[in-house]
Design a protein around this motif. Structure first.
Motif, mmCIF file in Angstrom:
data_model
loop_
_atom_site.group_PDB
_atom_site.id
_atom_site.type_symbol
_atom_site.label_atom_id
_atom_site.label_comp_id
_atom_site.label_asym_id
_atom_site.label_seq_id
_atom_site.Cartn_x
_atom_site.Cartn_y
_atom_site.Cartn_z
ATOM 1 N N UNK A 1 5.759 10.920 1.874
ATOM 2 C CA UNK A 1 5.579 9.920 0.814
ATOM 3 C C UNK A 1 6.931 9.410 0.314
ATOM 4 N N UNK A 2 7.984 10.188 0.502
ATOM 5 C CA UNK A 2 9.311 9.720 0.117
ATOM 6 C C UNK A 2 9.670 8.415 0.841
ATOM 7 N N UNK A 3 9.155 8.238 2.057
ATOM 8 C CA UNK A 3 9.402 7.002 2.790
ATOM 9 C C UNK A 3 8.753 5.802 2.129
ATOM 10 N N UNK A 4 7.553 5.991 1.593
ATOM 11 C CA UNK A 4 6.885 4.907 0.868
ATOM 12 C C UNK A 4 7.641 4.585 -0.418
ATOM 13 N N UNK A 5 8.183 5.620 -1.044
ATOM 14 C CA UNK A 5 8.988 5.397 -2.249
ATOM 15 C C UNK A 5 10.189 4.514 -1.937
ATOM 16 N N UNK A 6 10.792 4.739 -0.782
ATOM 17 C CA UNK A 6 11.942 3.929 -0.394
ATOM 18 C C UNK A 6 11.535 2.479 -0.186
ATOM 19 N N UNK A 7 10.371 2.245 0.425
ATOM 20 C CA UNK A 7 9.904 0.869 0.612
ATOM 21 C C UNK A 7 9.629 0.212 -0.737
ATOM 22 N N UNK A 8 9.081 0.962 -1.685
ATOM 23 C CA UNK A 8 8.882 0.406 -3.031
ATOM 24 C C UNK A 8 10.197 -0.121 -3.595
ATOM 25 N N UNK A 9 11.253 0.684 -3.483
ATOM 26 C CA UNK A 9 12.555 0.294 -4.020
ATOM 27 C C UNK A 9 13.075 -0.952 -3.306
ATOM 28 N N UNK A 10 12.939 -0.990 -1.982
ATOM 29 C CA UNK A 10 13.412 -2.140 -1.217
ATOM 30 C C UNK A 10 12.662 -3.411 -1.597
ATOM 31 N N UNK A 11 11.342 -3.328 -1.735
ATOM 32 C CA UNK A 11 10.563 -4.512 -2.106
ATOM 33 C C UNK A 11 10.875 -4.958 -3.535
ATOM 34 N N UNK A 12 11.102 -4.003 -4.426
ATOM 35 C CA UNK A 12 11.468 -4.368 -5.798
ATOM 36 C C UNK A 12 12.769 -5.159 -5.834
ATOM 37 N N UNK A 13 13.641 -4.923 -4.843
ATOM 38 C CA UNK A 13 14.924 -5.606 -4.817
ATOM 39 C C UNK A 13 14.872 -7.017 -4.267
ATOM 40 N N UNK A 14 13.710 -7.449 -3.805
ATOM 41 C CA UNK A 14 13.605 -8.791 -3.221
ATOM 42 C C UNK A 14 13.426 -9.886 -4.269
ATOM 43 N N UNK A 15 13.015 -9.515 -5.455
ATOM 44 C CA UNK A 15 12.709 -10.508 -6.480
ATOM 45 C C UNK A 15 11.278 -11.002 -6.444
ATOM 46 N N UNK A 16 10.502 -10.576 -5.427
ATOM 47 C CA UNK A 16 9.085 -10.965 -5.356
ATOM 48 C C UNK A 16 8.286 -10.225 -6.419
ATOM 49 N N UNK A 17 7.118 -10.781 -6.740
ATOM 50 C CA UNK A 17 6.165 -10.079 -7.601
ATOM 51 C C UNK A 17 5.440 -9.050 -6.729
ATOM 52 N N UNK B 1 0.853 -1.195 0.000
ATOM 53 C CA UNK B 1 0.000 0.000 0.000
ATOM 54 C C UNK B 1 0.885 1.240 0.000
ATOM 55 N N UNK B 2 1.018 1.833 -1.163
ATOM 56 C CA UNK B 2 1.848 3.011 -1.332
ATOM 57 C C UNK B 2 0.955 4.240 -1.523
ATOM 58 N N UNK B 3 1.429 5.236 -2.213
ATOM 59 C CA UNK B 3 0.680 6.486 -2.363
ATOM 60 C C UNK B 3 1.036 7.159 -3.676
ATOM 61 N N UNK B 4 0.087 7.900 -4.217
ATOM 62 C CA UNK B 4 0.444 8.772 -5.328
ATOM 63 C C UNK B 4 1.559 9.693 -4.848
ATOM 64 N N UNK B 5 2.482 9.975 -5.706
ATOM 65 C CA UNK B 5 3.633 10.793 -5.333
ATOM 66 C C UNK B 5 4.881 9.985 -5.080
ATOM 67 N N UNK B 6 4.715 8.676 -4.804
ATOM 68 C CA UNK B 6 5.899 7.843 -4.562
ATOM 69 C C UNK B 6 6.757 7.740 -5.822
ATOM 70 N N UNK B 7 6.143 7.926 -6.992
ATOM 71 C CA UNK B 7 6.900 7.851 -8.238
ATOM 72 C C UNK B 7 7.929 8.964 -8.355
ATOM 73 N N UNK B 8 7.711 10.061 -7.620
ATOM 74 C CA UNK B 8 8.655 11.175 -7.665
ATOM 75 C C UNK B 8 9.958 10.799 -6.969
ATOM 76 N N UNK B 9 9.862 9.898 -5.991
ATOM 77 C CA UNK B 9 10.997 9.341 -5.240
ATOM 78 C C UNK B 9 11.587 10.308 -4.219
#
Length: 292
Positions: free
Chosen positions: A120-136, A106-114
């Protein structure tokens, strides 16, 4: 199928939990205090008590999981971004260690700005961390919650809604229950792959002026919309006891909305059905009447 739900007592998580139970799943819930979960739901869930920055608790909850619904909860950190960083790192570590195949975040609009969008920058960081796990992972880029108005009951009673944004500035507003519907559908499905984003934007973009008119009609009292300065708003937050770093994080979220267009455009896939008028009549009006 083992599905793990974090923040199961929140506005979105509680909806996710109920829908999964109704679908025949026995969810595993991760929460700090199991007594806060609605008693009628407890017998249908497996409960794991612990904080979301407690790696051992998150590892226990996600062991053998087929899917995880993850929300970065509020933290007591002086800088909220430190909390988001810690929660994101804990989630990513558990997903990696337990090879959890699917995560709905569950992220937020604005996370794409990074960067430059306040908290919201904190949610952007979690997006990056989860993307690095290899999970879908689908990152649900949610609009502004209708339920944030529940924190402004005194303002509604006083007949005015305030913002540092121009009162005609429009942005997406959404019912958290609709976010829960989207999240539950993704958790139950097994035929999606990859890492992508999905806007959850409510039925329409709304300005503060439109919100005041809609909410006023629903609750039966006139409401005005007023833009105030950042300085005045910061003073109000300071008076409520917030630290300067937290104040800057809140102001940053509003600043980020200016000259911003969500990465996921409004479409059939990103629009959700519940109107602000329906929510205000169903939820806000009773809340006003019960907290006089």
């Amino acid at each position: 199928m083992k599905i793990v739900v974090t923040t199961p007592t929140g506005h979105v998580g509680s909806r996710v939990l109920r829908l999964l139970i109704q679908a025949g799943v026995r969810p595993t819930t991760l929460l700090r205090d199991a007594s806060r979960l609605e008693p009628g739901l407890r017998r249908f869930c497996d409960l794991v008590e612990g904080n979301q920055d407690d790696e051992d608790a998150v590892l226990r909850a996600t062991f053998g999981a087929d899917a995880l619904y993850w929300v970065d909860p509020p933290s007591d950190d002086d800088d909220p971004l430190d909390g988001y960083e810690r929660f994101g790192e804990t989630a990513a570590a558990a997903v990696t260690a337990n090879a959890v195949p699917r995560v709905v975040f569950q992220s937020s609009v604005g996370a794409e700005v990074r960067s430059g969008f306040g908290e919201v920058d904190g949610l952007a960081r979690t997006e990056v961390l989860l993307n690095g796990t290899g999970a879908h992972v689908p990152h649900l880029r949610c609009g502004y919650f209708f339920t944030n108005l529940l924190a402004d009951l005194d303002s509604v009673r006083a007949g005015v809604l305030i913002s540092i944004l121009p009162v005609g500035h429009r942005m997406p507003w959404v019912d958290p229950r609709d976010i829960g519907d989207v999240a539950a559908a993704r958790l139950l499905a097994t035929d999606w792959h990859g890492r992508h984003t999905l806007g959850v934007l409510g039925p329409q973009d709304l300005s503060l002026r439109e919100i005041a008119a809609i909410v006023g009609a629903a609750v039966g009292r006139p409401l005005a919309a007023e833009q105030i300065s950042e300085t005045e708003y910061a003073g109000m937050l300071r008076g409520a006891g917030l630290t300067e770093v937290r104040i800057e994080g809140i102001l940053g979220m509003s600043r980020g909305q200016l000259d911003f267009t969500p990465e996921d455009p409004r479409s059939l896939m990103t629009s959700t059905p519940t109107s602000l008028a329906a929510w205000a009549y169903d939820v806000l009006r009773p809340a006003l009447n019960s907290h006089r």
